[in-house]
Design a protein around this motif. Sequence first.
Motif, PDB file in Angstrom:
ATOM      1  N   PRO A  35      -8.490   4.322  -1.656  1.00 15.58           N
ATOM      2  CA  PRO A  35      -7.314   4.066  -0.830  1.00 15.58           C
ATOM      3  C   PRO A  35      -7.531   3.012   0.263  1.00 15.58           C
ATOM      4  N   ILE A  36      -8.132   1.908  -0.111  1.00 22.33           N
ATOM      5  CA  ILE A  36      -8.277   0.768   0.789  1.00 22.33           C
ATOM      6  C   ILE A  36      -7.485  -0.377   0.167  1.00 22.33           C
ATOM      7  N   PRO A  37      -6.573  -1.009   0.898  1.00 22.19           N
ATOM      8  CA  PRO A  37      -5.764  -2.091   0.316  1.00 22.19           C
ATOM      9  C   PRO A  37      -6.630  -3.180  -0.309  1.00 22.19           C
ATOM     10  N   TRP A  38      -6.155  -3.714  -1.425  1.00 20.43           N
ATOM     11  CA  TRP A  38      -6.890  -4.760  -2.137  1.00 20.43           C
ATOM     12  C   TRP A  38      -7.226  -5.938  -1.224  1.00 20.43           C
ATOM     13  N   ASP A  39      -6.317  -6.301  -0.358  1.00 18.24           N
ATOM     14  CA  ASP A  39      -6.550  -7.444   0.525  1.00 18.24           C
ATOM     15  C   ASP A  39      -7.760  -7.229   1.430  1.00 18.24           C
ATOM     16  N   GLU A  40      -8.096  -5.977   1.701  1.00 21.48           N
ATOM     17  CA  GLU A  40      -9.224  -5.691   2.586  1.00 21.48           C
ATOM     18  C   GLU A  40     -10.563  -5.677   1.852  1.00 21.48           C
ATOM     19  N   VAL A  41     -10.527  -5.571   0.536  1.00 15.02           N
ATOM     20  CA  VAL A  41     -11.784  -5.528  -0.222  1.00 15.02           C
ATOM     21  C   VAL A  41     -11.973  -6.771  -1.090  1.00 15.02           C
ATOM     22  N   SER A  42     -11.047  -7.734  -0.997  1.00 12.34           N
ATOM     23  CA  SER A  42     -11.163  -8.961  -1.783  1.00 12.34           C
ATOM     24  C   SER A  42     -11.446 -10.140  -0.863  1.00 12.34           C
ATOM     25  N   CYS A  43     -11.941 -11.215  -1.449  1.00  8.34           N
ATOM     26  CA  CYS A  43     -12.277 -12.412  -0.676  1.00  8.34           C
ATOM     27  C   CYS A  43     -12.080 -13.641  -1.548  1.00  8.34           C
ATOM     28  N   ASP A  44     -12.039 -14.806  -0.924  1.00  5.20           N
ATOM     29  CA  ASP A  44     -11.932 -16.048  -1.675  1.00  5.20           C
ATOM     30  C   ASP A  44     -13.230 -16.286  -2.446  1.00  5.20           C
TER      31      ASP A  44
END
Length: 235
Positions: A35-44
């Motif tokens: 339950p952690i938003p994708w935007d918080e666990v993804s990077c460029d």
Amino acid sequence: MDAKTKRELLSATQPYLRDARSKGTPSVGEGAIYPIPWDEVSCDPFPIPNFWRRAYGLDVGWNKTAAIWLAEDPNTGGIYAYSEYYRGQQVPTMHATAIKARGDWIPGAIDPASRGRSQDEGKKLLSQYRGAGLLVKPANNAVEFGIQTVWEMLETGRLKFFSTLHNTANEYRLYRREKRTTDLTEKVEVVKKKDHAMDALRYGIVEFSKIATVRPAGEEFTGSGFTPVDKRAGY
């Protein structure tokens, strides 16, 4: 227990179990597994250095076969999921060709049961993939252990995904538990739909420390000899 110990124990506990373990509150544990938003666990995306160790997890099945490639930053111990393979209804040799194109020197961890088949059939598939040139070993496919391992890395910020992993992102957002009721029992189970990339991720993370390796010296290109198309990922 002191406050510090409590925080450490809770941080290593999946969200759906926290109230049960800290307050004794019953919980059926439905909902998102991560339950952690994708935007918080993804990077460029960024170039993966040759000296970073790499490995991949592989989940095989007729309807969908998925692989997730992982690389470890030796300075922080953080792991980046940097590439994915996601395709269905192909024979093992076709999947193996695509997987080797990302680096035939990279080792992988494969589900020994192979999507609900028997262990014997899983061993046959393992033999087929090895015969096609993949450096794969059977993974620990204990679901809850794998989920817990991935969760601990996500919550501590030690696992990140390249934002270009679109199929992985879709599965990540859908990966969940649901309550299932029979005549006499009530269970909360992982929904076994559209979870191929999530399973591949589990296998790769659980086995990473045992199988990961660096690019061999002088191995600047893939085994086929072609110049990498994507220099960020290295293939």
